[in-house]
Design a protein around this motif. Structure first.
Motif, mmCIF file in Angstrom:
data_model
loop_
_atom_site.group_PDB
_atom_site.id
_atom_site.type_symbol
_atom_site.label_atom_id
_atom_site.label_comp_id
_atom_site.label_asym_id
_atom_site.label_seq_id
_atom_site.Cartn_x
_atom_site.Cartn_y
_atom_site.Cartn_z
ATOM 1 N N GLU A 24 1.246 -1.401 0.180
ATOM 2 C CA GLU A 24 0.462 -0.290 0.270
ATOM 3 C C GLU A 24 0.721 0.964 -0.199
ATOM 4 O O GLU A 24 0.260 2.307 0.117
ATOM 5 N N THR A 25 2.159 1.495 0.027
ATOM 6 C CA THR A 25 3.064 2.011 0.670
ATOM 7 C C THR A 25 3.325 2.770 -1.075
ATOM 8 O O THR A 25 4.341 2.190 -2.097
ATOM 9 N N HIS A 26 3.068 4.154 -1.248
ATOM 10 C CA HIS A 26 3.355 4.320 -2.503
ATOM 11 C C HIS A 26 5.021 5.176 -2.473
ATOM 12 O O HIS A 26 5.160 6.769 -1.737
ATOM 13 N N ALA A 27 5.683 3.753 -2.912
ATOM 14 C CA ALA A 27 7.070 4.658 -3.086
ATOM 15 C C ALA A 27 7.546 5.427 -4.009
ATOM 16 O O ALA A 27 8.926 6.156 -3.090
ATOM 17 N N LEU A 28 7.331 5.754 -4.950
ATOM 18 C CA LEU A 28 7.883 6.783 -5.762
ATOM 19 C C LEU A 28 6.805 7.290 -7.206
ATOM 20 O O LEU A 28 5.642 6.346 -6.673
ATOM 21 N N LYS A 29 6.699 8.955 -7.171
ATOM 22 C CA LYS A 29 5.428 9.348 -6.974
ATOM 23 C C LYS A 29 6.269 9.824 -8.580
ATOM 24 O O LYS A 29 6.632 10.996 -8.474
ATOM 25 N N ASP A 30 4.962 9.477 -9.135
ATOM 26 C CA ASP A 30 5.258 9.991 -11.235
ATOM 27 C C ASP A 30 6.769 10.674 -11.180
ATOM 28 O O ASP A 30 6.714 11.744 -11.116
ATOM 29 N N VAL A 68 5.730 -5.736 -5.236
ATOM 30 C CA VAL A 68 6.156 -5.089 -5.906
ATOM 31 C C VAL A 68 4.933 -4.425 -6.925
ATOM 32 O O VAL A 68 4.926 -5.264 -7.747
ATOM 33 N N ARG A 69 4.849 -3.186 -7.322
ATOM 34 C CA ARG A 69 4.081 -2.827 -8.592
ATOM 35 C C ARG A 69 4.135 -1.992 -9.260
ATOM 36 O O ARG A 69 4.541 -0.762 -8.486
ATOM 37 N N THR A 70 3.665 -2.103 -10.278
ATOM 38 C CA THR A 70 4.941 -0.324 -10.943
ATOM 39 C C THR A 70 3.945 0.074 -11.759
ATOM 40 O O THR A 70 3.040 -0.077 -12.734
ATOM 41 N N SER A 71 3.817 1.532 -12.472
ATOM 42 C CA SER A 71 3.456 1.642 -13.199
ATOM 43 C C SER A 71 4.295 2.665 -14.350
ATOM 44 O O SER A 71 4.530 3.350 -13.612
#
Lengths: 259, 307
Positions: A24-30, A68-71
């Motif tokens: 749930e932790t958003h580790a890299l933002k845009d 880990v998930r990425t977009s």
């Protein structure tokens, strides 16, 4: 796959809208950033800002972490590294990595350097010896180890081990080297030797280095990216970041008011 | 009243009244407990030595190391080679089953299985180790042997192949579990180093993790082979008691352990040569496992990759 012909020749990595979550932790933002050929790009920021996460995403090493998930997109020479058809082993052969703590294999110095060439099918003894010598010379270790190539790598000092890891990485002739705080486990003398080495390698390689030391970033890099809480706050020429940052948060960090 | 002073006073009172007796006696008690198993081992070895010595005084070595075993005949002879033969063959077959399967399972569990799969598979594998050996023996005799008879029509109802295979199955968990522990102990940093050079996961497993864990892996093999050599029930049931010296694994052979079973449950009177032969066989079994352990130590030292 998108092609960006305008600046393709000079851009090794073109990161576009990268997001990353650990559970749930958003580790890299845009994150949007370009890594340029034959440049040293330093990635700085306080602990937990995502700088290591970012560099480990560039060779998809981050996928070893469960959940880990990425977009977004990371174009490596114009090709998306998340492309289903891309073999991650092929990417990692072109993109070398040097880790925070020296991690030689428990084998001889010889076997360590030639591990990569050997698993990638190079068998010619003479050629292997050439690779061994060139790599160790390039990592400024040759003179210290040339008489004991059969010794176990764990007999070397920490600084020597890290240079051995760099030699091991150079032996597969990568195009870019990612370094994740390569000097954080080393003493100042060993650190300065690695820094000299990075300066020399710049001619032939592209280097991206994560560092927690702002002085190190200032000494060795051409461009600096400042990360804070998973956001890329500022990315510019190193001199400009350190002399005249545009963002207040960058200034707070580099002047030591925070971090 | 000031609560803090109160607590401090209480603690100080208690500590000065605390009996030191427990602290004085406890280590001694623990030492006795720890010595228990050591003393038992020493006792067993001494018993073996003394009674085996009586045997070797009565029977010449040339007879002991012969292929002629007929302990109950009118003119008894005590050649141990048929028993050693049976033991080696059953253990060898067991290792041929257990080493590849156990190692493959260990590599899978430690290098490939996801966290969830591992969480389910490892306890299931270890469950195999909890099956009583008598059940394995029965399984060998009444299931595996008939199955094998379809492939090898000349197979005897008591034979070496079937208990060998089943013994192998029995020790798979030992090999798999201990090898997996050894491979898991290899630092992740090393795996990352290899992955970072573009190795596939399989290359990482075979070229980096396996060599780094080799001493633990070899140790697991040796423990497994010791277990196979000492295993009794399966071979007693499924391998029979044929005392002829042969290399025909489709037929019955007696192992050292099943010889001891046969004799202790049979009619060897105390004090007879046959009775003492049990101790001699026991001693040789003991020497076998000892040699195995020494060999293991040598191998793991020689091939150890220090990190």
């Amino acid at each position: 796959m998108r092609q960006d012909t305008n600046n393709l020749p000079d851009v090794v990595y073109d990161v576009r809208g990268l997001n990353l979550w650990y559970g749930e932790t958003h580790a890299l933002k845009d994150v949007n950033l370009q890594i340029l050929k034959n440049h040293v790009t330093a990635i700085i920021g306080p602990s937990g800002c995502g700088k290591s996460t970012f560099i480990k995403t560039l060779n998809r090493m981050i996928e070893n972490v469960p959940g880990v998930r990425t977009s977004g997109e990371i174009l490596y020479h114009g090709r998306d590294i998340f492309d289903k058809d891309l073999r991650v082993e092929e990417l990692r052969t072109k993109v070398g990595m040097v880790f925070q703590k020296p991690n030689p294999f428990p084998k001889s110095i010889y076997e360590n350097v030639l591990y990569g060439p050997k698993i990638h099918g190079i068998k010619n003894k003479q050629l292997l010896m050439e690779i061994l010598e060139t790599s160790l010379k390039a990592s400024a270790l040759w003179d210290e180890v040339k008489d004991r190539l059969d010794d176990n790598a764990y007999g070397l000092s920490g600084g020597q081990q890290q240079r051995l890891c760099i030699a091991r990485c150079l032996a597969v002739q990568p195009d870019i080297i990612l370094m994740d705080e390569p000097t954080s486990a080393l003493d100042p003398i060993a650190t300065s030797r690695i820094e000299e080495l990075i300066n020399r390698l710049k001619k032939d390689y592209t280097i991206a280095i994560v560092t927690h030391s702002m002085q190190q970033a200032a000494r060795i890099s051409d461009r600096t990216a400042y990360f804070l809480l998973g956001e890329l706050v500022e990315y510019d020429y190193t001199e400009r970041i350190f002399s005249n940052p545009r963002d207040q948060r960058t200034e707070d960090y580099i002047t030591g008011r925070f971090g | 009243m000031d609560g803090r002073t109160d607590v401090r006073k209480m603690i100080q009172d208690n500590i000065s009244h605390k009996a030191n007796r427990v602290d004085a006696v406890m280590p001694k008690f623990l030492l006795v407990m720890a010595s228990m198993s050591v003393l038992t081992t020493v006792g067993i070895v001494l018993t073996l030595f003394f009674d085996a010595f009586k045997f070797f005084r009565q029977v010449p070595l040339s007879e002991v190391f012969s292929t002629d075993l007929a302990p109950l005949s009118a003119d008894p002879s005590f050649g141990i080679l048929p028993l050693i033969n049976g033991t080696i063959f059953t253990s060898l077959i067991a290792m041929m089953v257990a080493v590849p399967i156990g190692l493959a399972a260990a590599v899978y569990l430690s290098q490939f299985a996801s966290f969830n799969k591992r969480k389910v598979l490892k306890p299931m594998l270890e469950l195999l180790a909890g099956v009583p050996t008598i059940v394995y023996g029965f399984f060998a005799y009444s299931f595996v042997t008939p199955l094998l008879m379809r492939l090898i029509p000349s197979l005897g109802s008591k034979n070496v192949i079937s208990p060998g295979i089943v013994m192998g199955i029995m020790i798979i968990p030992m090999v798999a579990s201990l090898s997996e522990d050894a491979m898991n102990a290899v630092p992740d940093a090393m795996r990352e180093g290899a992955l970072g050079l573009g190795s596939t996961r399989f290359e990482v497993a075979v070229k980096v993790v396996l060599p780094a864990a080799i001493s633990g892996i070899v140790a697991s093999f040796v423990l497994a082979i010791s277990r196979a050599i000492g295993e009794t029930m399966i071979v007693t049931i499924a391998s029979g008691s044929n005392k002829n010296f042969s290399f025909d694994i489709t037929q019955s052979m007696q192992t050292m352990t099943s010889y001891i079973v046969e004799f202790t449950s049979g009619d060897a009177g105390a004090g007879t040569t046959g009775y003492y032969s049990l101790y001699a066989v026991g001693l040789i079994l003991f020497v076998f496992t000892l040699l195995m352990n020494l060999l293991a130590q040598y191998i793991s030292k020689k091939y150890r990759e220090v990190y």
